[in-house]
Design a protein around this motif. Structure first.
Motif, short mmCIF file in Angstrom:
data_model
loop_
_atom_site.label_atom_id
_atom_site.label_comp_id
_atom_site.label_asym_id
_atom_site.label_seq_id
_atom_site.Cartn_x
_atom_site.Cartn_y
_atom_site.Cartn_z
N PRO A 195 14.22 14.94 -7.13
CA PRO A 195 14.27 13.65 -8.10
C PRO A 195 14.08 12.53 -7.34
O PRO A 195 13.80 11.42 -7.97
CB PRO A 195 15.71 13.65 -8.64
CG PRO A 195 16.44 14.70 -7.64
CD PRO A 195 15.57 15.73 -7.10
N GLY A 196 14.11 12.30 -5.89
CA GLY A 196 14.12 11.13 -5.17
C GLY A 196 12.67 11.04 -4.70
O GLY A 196 12.25 9.93 -3.97
N THR A 242 9.63 7.99 -7.94
CA THR A 242 10.52 7.14 -8.64
C THR A 242 9.74 6.05 -9.32
O THR A 242 8.48 5.87 -9.18
CB THR A 242 11.68 6.61 -7.89
OG1 THR A 242 10.95 5.73 -6.92
CG2 THR A 242 12.72 7.51 -7.23
N ASP A 243 10.18 5.26 -10.40
CA ASP A 243 9.41 4.26 -10.70
C ASP A 243 8.97 3.26 -9.89
O ASP A 243 7.99 2.63 -10.40
CB ASP A 243 10.52 3.76 -12.18
CG ASP A 243 10.37 4.63 -13.33
OD1 ASP A 243 9.52 5.61 -13.25
OD2 ASP A 243 11.31 4.48 -14.23
N SER A 244 9.66 3.01 -8.68
CA SER A 244 9.44 2.08 -7.94
C SER A 244 9.10 2.38 -6.51
O SER A 244 8.56 1.56 -5.81
CB SER A 244 10.64 1.12 -7.85
OG SER A 244 11.78 1.90 -6.83
N TYR A 245 8.86 3.82 -6.12
CA TYR A 245 8.37 4.05 -4.92
C TYR A 245 8.14 5.50 -4.80
O TYR A 245 8.82 6.54 -5.57
CB TYR A 245 9.76 3.97 -3.92
CG TYR A 245 9.19 4.31 -2.42
CD1 TYR A 245 8.48 3.33 -1.73
CD2 TYR A 245 9.65 5.65 -1.73
CE1 TYR A 245 8.24 3.56 -0.36
CE2 TYR A 245 9.46 5.68 -0.42
CZ TYR A 245 8.47 4.81 -0.03
OH TYR A 245 8.11 4.89 1.52
N CYS A 246 7.17 5.97 -4.18
CA CYS A 246 6.45 7.42 -4.08
C CYS A 246 6.69 7.62 -2.66
O CYS A 246 5.96 7.26 -1.81
CB CYS A 246 4.90 7.22 -4.45
SG CYS A 246 4.06 9.08 -3.96
N LYS A 247 7.46 8.59 -2.19
CA LYS A 247 7.84 9.21 -1.08
C LYS A 247 6.76 9.69 -0.49
O LYS A 247 6.47 9.78 0.82
CB LYS A 247 9.15 9.95 -1.08
CG LYS A 247 10.44 9.40 -0.90
CD LYS A 247 11.52 10.12 -0.60
CE LYS A 247 12.92 9.31 -0.80
NZ LYS A 247 14.09 10.40 -0.60
N GLN A 297 4.92 1.75 -2.44
CA GLN A 297 5.92 1.04 -3.14
C GLN A 297 5.15 0.31 -4.49
O GLN A 297 4.25 -0.15 -4.52
CB GLN A 297 6.44 -0.36 -2.27
CG GLN A 297 7.47 -1.02 -3.24
CD GLN A 297 8.44 -1.63 -2.35
OE1 GLN A 297 8.47 -1.72 -1.18
NE2 GLN A 297 9.44 -1.92 -2.73
N ARG A 314 2.33 1.73 -10.99
CA ARG A 314 2.86 2.99 -11.10
C ARG A 314 2.00 4.04 -11.84
O ARG A 314 1.67 5.04 -11.36
CB ARG A 314 4.04 2.71 -11.95
CG ARG A 314 5.18 4.33 -11.90
CD ARG A 314 6.45 4.02 -12.32
NE ARG A 314 6.23 3.94 -13.89
CZ ARG A 314 6.00 4.82 -14.74
NH1 ARG A 314 5.77 6.04 -14.54
NH2 ARG A 314 5.89 4.61 -16.09
N TYR A 327 0.21 7.16 -9.97
CA TYR A 327 0.50 8.47 -10.09
C TYR A 327 -0.34 9.32 -10.76
O TYR A 327 -0.81 10.54 -10.79
CB TYR A 327 1.76 8.71 -11.09
CG TYR A 327 3.07 8.25 -10.29
CD1 TYR A 327 3.15 8.74 -8.93
CD2 TYR A 327 4.11 7.51 -10.68
CE1 TYR A 327 4.56 8.70 -8.28
CE2 TYR A 327 5.10 7.14 -9.92
CZ TYR A 327 5.49 7.76 -8.70
OH TYR A 327 6.58 7.41 -7.96
#
Length: 153
Positions: free
Chosen positions: A8-9, A12-17, A22, A29, A33
């Motif tokens: 799940p982390g 996210t809406d604010s960051y792509c690991k 960012q 976003r 994606y």
């Protein structure tokens, strides 16, 4: 892959690991994606961190039916998810930059910063020959002397 299997982390809406990106706005976003670059990095990420050990249909077993996880290196590269028609093609792949890059990523080394066009010679370790261009190198790999040296080693 099911959305329930995804960390799940990771996205996210604010960051792509996966991409270390960012994401400030909704449009950014969505664009990120849906991009091809993101898709390629996600594919590579899941090849390096498989949830279920990877796709068994892609793995080619050795001819002699040895242990469960064995893969014939002359037929398949599980790191790059590629199959080969001959040992020469496999050897060429293993010496190539795509395989080397994925190997470095797997080992956790930072990506190498390269300047295109600096490599002026290509060496065939089997024949102990140095060639001046990629075209010469590929021609050498398909030549009869190289083929004989492969068979004799």
């Amino acid at each position: 892959m099911k959305s329930t299997e995804v960390d799940p982390g990771l996205f996210t809406d604010s960051y792509c690991k996966v991409c270390s990106a960012q994401l400030i706005s909704e449009s950014q976003r969505v664009a990120h994606y849906e991009s091809r670059k993101h898709a390629n990095k996600v594919r590579l990420y899941y090849m390096l961190h498989p949830v279920d050990g990877g796709c068994p249909a892609k793995k080619l077993r050795t001819d002699n039916g040895s242990a469960e996880g064995d893969v014939d290196k002359n037929k398949c590269c599980t790191l790059c998810n590629m199959s080969f028609t001959s040992a020469v093609v496999a050897q060429s792949h293993y010496q190539g930059k795509i395989h080397a890059k994925r190997l470095r990523l797997l080992l956790g080394e930072p990506p190498a910063i390269t300047t295109k066009g600096l490599k002026r010679s290509h060496t065939c370790e089997v024949c102990s020959v140095t060639l001046n261009s990629v075209a010469q190198y590929h021609a050498h790999l398909q030549g009869s002397k190289h083929q004989n040296n492969l068979k004799n080693k």
